[in-house]
Design a protein around this motif. Structure first.
Motif, PDB file in Angstrom:
ATOM      1  N   GLU A   9       0.869  -1.320  -0.134  1.00  0.00           N
ATOM      2  CA  GLU A   9       0.021  -0.001  -0.287  1.00  0.00           C
ATOM      3  C   GLU A   9       0.386   1.156   0.082  1.00  0.00           C
ATOM      4  OE1 GLU A   9       0.065  -1.368   4.612  1.00  0.00           O
ATOM      5  OE2 GLU A   9      -0.237  -1.840   2.534  1.00  0.00           O
ATOM      6  N   HIS A  10       2.205   1.015   0.121  1.00  0.00           N
ATOM      7  CA  HIS A  10       3.010   2.157   0.519  1.00  0.00           C
ATOM      8  C   HIS A  10       3.884   2.289  -0.662  1.00  0.00           C
ATOM      9  CE1 HIS A  10       2.613   2.758   4.701  1.00  0.00           C
ATOM     10  NE2 HIS A  10       2.984   1.441   4.915  1.00  0.00           N
ATOM     11  N   ARG A  15       0.108   1.120  -7.030  1.00  0.00           N
ATOM     12  CA  ARG A  15      -0.826   2.155  -6.873  1.00  0.00           C
ATOM     13  C   ARG A  15      -0.989   2.822  -8.418  1.00  0.00           C
ATOM     14  NH1 ARG A  15      -4.159   3.264  -3.010  1.00  0.00           N
ATOM     15  NH2 ARG A  15      -2.807   2.629  -0.506  1.00  0.00           N
ATOM     16  N   THR A  19      -4.264   1.808 -11.541  1.00  0.00           N
ATOM     17  CA  THR A  19      -5.143   3.023 -12.262  1.00  0.00           C
ATOM     18  C   THR A  19      -4.879   3.279 -13.731  1.00  0.00           C
ATOM     19  OG1 THR A  19      -3.330   4.853 -12.412  1.00  0.00           O
ATOM     20  CG2 THR A  19      -4.370   4.657  -9.996  1.00  0.00           C
ATOM     21  N   ALA A  56      -0.766  11.518  -4.005  1.00  0.00           N
ATOM     22  CA  ALA A  56      -2.015  10.872  -3.227  1.00  0.00           C
ATOM     23  C   ALA A  56      -3.185  11.295  -3.465  1.00  0.00           C
ATOM     24  CB  ALA A  56      -2.013  11.428  -1.746  1.00  0.00           C
ATOM     25  N   ARG A  57      -3.469  12.907  -4.013  1.00  0.00           N
ATOM     26  CA  ARG A  57      -4.675  12.987  -4.714  1.00  0.00           C
ATOM     27  C   ARG A  57      -5.241  12.174  -5.638  1.00  0.00           C
ATOM     28  NH1 ARG A  57      -3.134  18.012  -2.810  1.00  0.00           N
ATOM     29  NH2 ARG A  57      -2.458  18.987  -4.193  1.00  0.00           N
ATOM     30  N   LEU A  59      -3.461   9.453  -6.332  1.00  0.00           N
ATOM     31  CA  LEU A  59      -4.467   7.910  -6.434  1.00  0.00           C
ATOM     32  C   LEU A  59      -5.545   8.008  -6.045  1.00  0.00           C
ATOM     33  CD1 LEU A  59      -0.191   7.089  -6.131  1.00  0.00           C
ATOM     34  CD2 LEU A  59      -1.819   6.504  -8.289  1.00  0.00           C
ATOM     35  N   GLY A  60      -5.488   8.781  -5.106  1.00  0.00           N
ATOM     36  CA  GLY A  60      -7.019   8.424  -4.545  1.00  0.00           C
ATOM     37  C   GLY A  60      -6.892   7.993  -3.404  1.00  0.00           C
ATOM     38  N   THR A  61      -5.232   8.737  -2.806  1.00  0.00           N
ATOM     39  CA  THR A  61      -5.566   7.955  -1.369  1.00  0.00           C
ATOM     40  C   THR A  61      -4.962   8.742  -0.284  1.00  0.00           C
ATOM     41  OG1 THR A  61      -4.176   6.064  -0.110  1.00  0.00           O
ATOM     42  CG2 THR A  61      -3.045   7.287  -2.479  1.00  0.00           C
ATOM     43  N   THR A  62      -4.221   8.946   0.875  1.00  0.00           N
ATOM     44  CA  THR A  62      -3.568   9.894   1.858  1.00  0.00           C
ATOM     45  C   THR A  62      -1.829   9.412   1.965  1.00  0.00           C
ATOM     46  OG1 THR A  62      -3.420   7.863   3.489  1.00  0.00           O
ATOM     47  CG2 THR A  62      -5.380   9.992   3.379  1.00  0.00           C
ATOM     48  N   ARG A  65      -1.123   6.586   3.639  1.00  0.00           N
ATOM     49  CA  ARG A  65      -1.147   5.560   2.968  1.00  0.00           C
ATOM     50  C   ARG A  65       0.107   5.342   1.912  1.00  0.00           C
ATOM     51  NH1 ARG A  65      -3.956   1.321   4.889  1.00  0.00           N
ATOM     52  NH2 ARG A  65      -4.440   0.614   2.770  1.00  0.00           N
ATOM     53  N   LEU A  66       1.015   6.060   1.995  1.00  0.00           N
ATOM     54  CA  LEU A  66       2.269   5.969   1.051  1.00  0.00           C
ATOM     55  C   LEU A  66       3.426   6.345   1.151  1.00  0.00           C
ATOM     56  CD1 LEU A  66       1.219   8.794  -1.887  1.00  0.00           C
ATOM     57  CD2 LEU A  66       0.962   6.159  -2.201  1.00  0.00           C
TER      58      LEU A  66
END
Length: 71
Positions: A9-10, A15, A19, A56-57, A59-62, A65-66
């Motif tokens: 997840e990092h 990620r 996409t 993060a934006r 990839l739709g994550t925070t 999480r990266l």
């Protein structure tokens, strides 16, 4: 030399690939070169905090999480 294991997840590359974006497409959306994306994905260069937020934006994550828990 100690190796750092990064959980899936990092991983920006994993990620990004999920996409369906190529490194070039990803780079264009971030306003950087595909070479810079390649360096970041291989861990040769770290992104700035501002770039982490953009990634993060995109990839739709925070950011949390990266970034691995232990750096």
């Amino acid at each position: 030399m100690e190796k750092t294991l990064i959980r899936e997840e990092h991983c920006i590359a994993i990620r990004r690939k999920r996409t369906g974006m190529t490194q070039d497409q990803f780079a264009q959306k971030l306003g950087i070169t595909d070479a810079h994306v390649s360096y970041m994905e291989r861990g040769e260069r770290g992104p700035s905090l501002g770039m982490l937020h953009k990634i993060a934006r995109l990839l739709g994550t925070t950011v949390g999480r990266l970034v691995p828990d232990k750096v």
